[in-house]
Design an enzyme around this catalytic site. Structure first.
Site, PDB file in Angstrom:
ATOM      1  N   HIS A 186      44.415  47.719  39.455  1.00 57.30           N
ATOM      2  CA  HIS A 186      44.049  46.491  38.749  1.00 57.30           C
ATOM      3  C   HIS A 186      45.306  45.884  38.140  1.00 57.30           C
ATOM      4  CE1 HIS A 186      42.224  43.502  36.454  1.00 57.30           C
ATOM      5  NE2 HIS A 186      41.408  44.193  35.677  1.00 57.30           N
ATOM      6  N   PHE A 242      38.924  40.440  29.965  1.00 56.52           N
ATOM      7  CA  PHE A 242      38.808  40.602  28.520  1.00 56.52           C
ATOM      8  C   PHE A 242      38.916  39.224  27.860  1.00 56.52           C
ATOM      9  CE2 PHE A 242      40.480  45.253  28.304  1.00 56.52           C
ATOM     10  CZ  PHE A 242      39.265  45.693  28.791  1.00 56.52           C
ATOM     11  N   HIS A 295      34.788  42.255  41.342  1.00 55.56           N
ATOM     12  CA  HIS A 295      35.834  42.591  40.385  1.00 55.56           C
ATOM     13  C   HIS A 295      36.044  44.106  40.407  1.00 55.56           C
ATOM     14  CE1 HIS A 295      38.451  42.103  36.945  1.00 55.56           C
ATOM     15  NE2 HIS A 295      37.768  43.023  36.279  1.00 55.56           N
ATOM     16  N   LYS A 317      40.341  47.106  44.339  1.00 54.60           N
ATOM     17  CA  LYS A 317      41.042  47.795  43.250  1.00 54.60           C
ATOM     18  C   LYS A 317      41.027  49.305  43.464  1.00 54.60           C
ATOM     19  CE  LYS A 317      40.216  44.350  39.596  1.00 54.60           C
ATOM     20  NZ  LYS A 317      39.408  43.361  40.370  1.00 54.60           N
ATOM     21  N   GLU A 322      28.482  43.399  36.621  1.00 52.29           N
ATOM     22  CA  GLU A 322      28.533  42.504  37.768  1.00 52.29           C
ATOM     23  C   GLU A 322      27.481  42.836  38.817  1.00 52.29           C
ATOM     24  OE1 GLU A 322      31.967  42.272  40.294  1.00 52.29           O
ATOM     25  OE2 GLU A 322      32.720  44.208  39.609  1.00 52.29           O
ATOM     26  N   CYS A 367      42.335  38.658  32.967  1.00 46.13           N
ATOM     27  CA  CYS A 367      42.217  39.217  34.320  1.00 46.13           C
ATOM     28  C   CYS A 367      41.611  38.255  35.329  1.00 46.13           C
ATOM     29  CB  CYS A 367      41.411  40.514  34.273  1.00 46.13           C
ATOM     30  SG  CYS A 367      42.211  41.790  33.286  1.00 46.13           S
TER      31      CYS A 367
END
Length: 427
Positions: free
Chosen positions: A351, A410, A314, A346, A325, A174
């Site tokens: 996403h 990931f 993110h 997002k 985060e 990602c």
């Protein structure tokens, strides 16, 4: 490294849910509208998560030929259309005889999962809808090999614009979009290119992709209210909403852009990435690796944390990511973390895995250009562990001179990019 070379952005192209060009995309964000809905490209009834942010994308209307559509997976089609828009805005003439040395033009494209839709569709054909274990290759498309290799995205763009410089596909989950643009920036700083067509694209709304994320319960199951399902930093969030799309930036060496009197949109001032080496899908709660990437990127940018005017998070909408985060911002920005606006787009466009970092950087360029911070849609119930200024629901007009954009993927990937309003500064 030749630190005198600087990277600027001279073009932006976007294909995103709710906005299949740059103008429509920015309008969606500043309106605070969401593009999430029940999946329409296949019947999702058997899936745990039945919602996504789809692009209302017609490749022919977007300017592709029937042959280009037949040859390429949907994710490459996104990349081609976004690149066309970005190059057009840059004013670069990449046609033969257009005055640009094609040996100095590079391609850097990101994608996490490549041509998943084409591969899945082709398997259904050669296996007679899964009935045959031994597939019949006679029914395969002659372009099936291109679907297998993600490098086809870089090849297709290089052929499209006749470029002869480095051509790369970056696949780091990602963070692929951030990393592809960061790689393009490094090509310019290192003197390997004068122009880089950089970005990312992804088309993951397919049965196999949705099943993968269903299996680990990472996606939202708020199927009865898809418009409000993507809820980053909200206490009631239950996972991310799948998206798709692509974005491309034209990166250019500063003096190269200045000599042709280009409209410089912003400057890429820093890029850094780390890996937590911790868990395939898990995150350490202290956010130390993301914080280190942020600190490194700010150091390259020669910026103090207090000079950051906006943080593009993110903000996936999973509890562990949002808390991770938030901790990283506090660790890297100190007390300024409580004062700087933070938001996640997002919440509006979903996403899109490897593409989202590039789409978010496109939003950051536009935030600098227009002096507007996009909101976090659907943020209604504060999480006590997420206690920063997440710009709830409505865009905020303010001067934006420097933006920090971060990504988490990931595999433990953590990336940070710093963009800034262009100045006469020399390093």
């Amino acid at each position: 490294m030749n630190t005198a070379r600087r990277t600027v952005v001279t073009g932006v192209g976007v294909v995103a849910p709710g906005g299949v060009n740059r103008k429509a995309f920015w309008q969606l964000l500043t309106d605070g509208r969401t593009a999430t809905r029940r999946i329409t490209v296949f019947d999702p009834a058997e899936f745990r998560s039945q919602i996504a942010a789809e692009c209302d994308f017609d490749p022919i209307l977007a300017g592709l030929t029937p042959q280009e559509v037949y040859r390429n997976d949907r994710f490459i089609q996104f990349a081609m259309v976004a690149a066309d828009e970005a190059v057009a805005q840059s004013g670069l003439d990449l046609t033969s005889g257009g005055g640009v040395d094609h040996d100095t033009v590079a391609i850097s494209i990101g994608s996490a999962i490549g041509a998943t839709i084409r591969l899945e569709d082709e398997h259904m054909v050669v296996s007679d809808n899964g009935r045959n274990w031994l597939v019949d290759e006679r029914y395969a498309s002659r372009f099936l090999y291109q679907a297998l290799t993600p490098s086809s995205a870089a090849t297709e763009l290089a052929c499209r614009f006749g470029t002869h410089g480095p051509a790369t596909v970056v696949s780091t989950g990602c963070t692929s979009g951030l990393d592809a643009i960061g790689h393009g920036h490094q090509l310019i700083v290192d003197g390997e290119a004068e122009v880089v067509i950089a970005g990312a694209a992804e088309a993951p709304i397919s049965p196999i992709s949705m099943a993968c994320f269903d299996a680990i319960k990472a996606t939202s199951s708020r199927n009865d209210d898809p418009e409000h399902a993507s809820r980053p930093f909200d206490a009631t969030r239950d996972g991310f909403v799948m998206g798709e799309g692509g974005a491309v930036l034209v990166l250019e060496e500063y003096e190269h852009a200045r000599r042709r009197d280009a409209d410089i949109l912003c400057e890429v001032r820093g890029f850094a990435n780390r890996c937590n080496g911790f868990h395939m899908t898990g995150l350490r709660p202290d956010g130390i690796e993301m914080a280190e990437a942020i600190t490194d990127a700010l150091h390259q940018a020669e910026l103090d944390p207090t000079e950051v005017h906006y943080v593009n998070a993110h903000g996936s909408g999973t509890k562990q990511n949002d808390r991770h985060e938030t901790a990283a911002f506090k660790r890297s920005l100190g007390e300024h973390a409580y004062r700087v606006p933070v938001s996640s787009i997002k919440s509006m466009v979903g996403h899109s895995l490897g593409a989202i970092g590039a789409i978010e950087l496109a939003a950051c360029v536009l935030a600098i250009r227009h002096g507007v911070v996009p909101p976090t849609a659907n943020f209604e119930h504060p999480d006590p562990e997420c206690d920063l200024d997440y710009v709830p629901r409505e865009a905020r007009r303010q001067r934006v001179d420097a933006v920090l954009s971060v990504g988490s993927g990931f595999g433990g990937f953590q990336s940070a990019v710093v963009l800034a309003r262009p100045t006469g500064r020399t390093r």
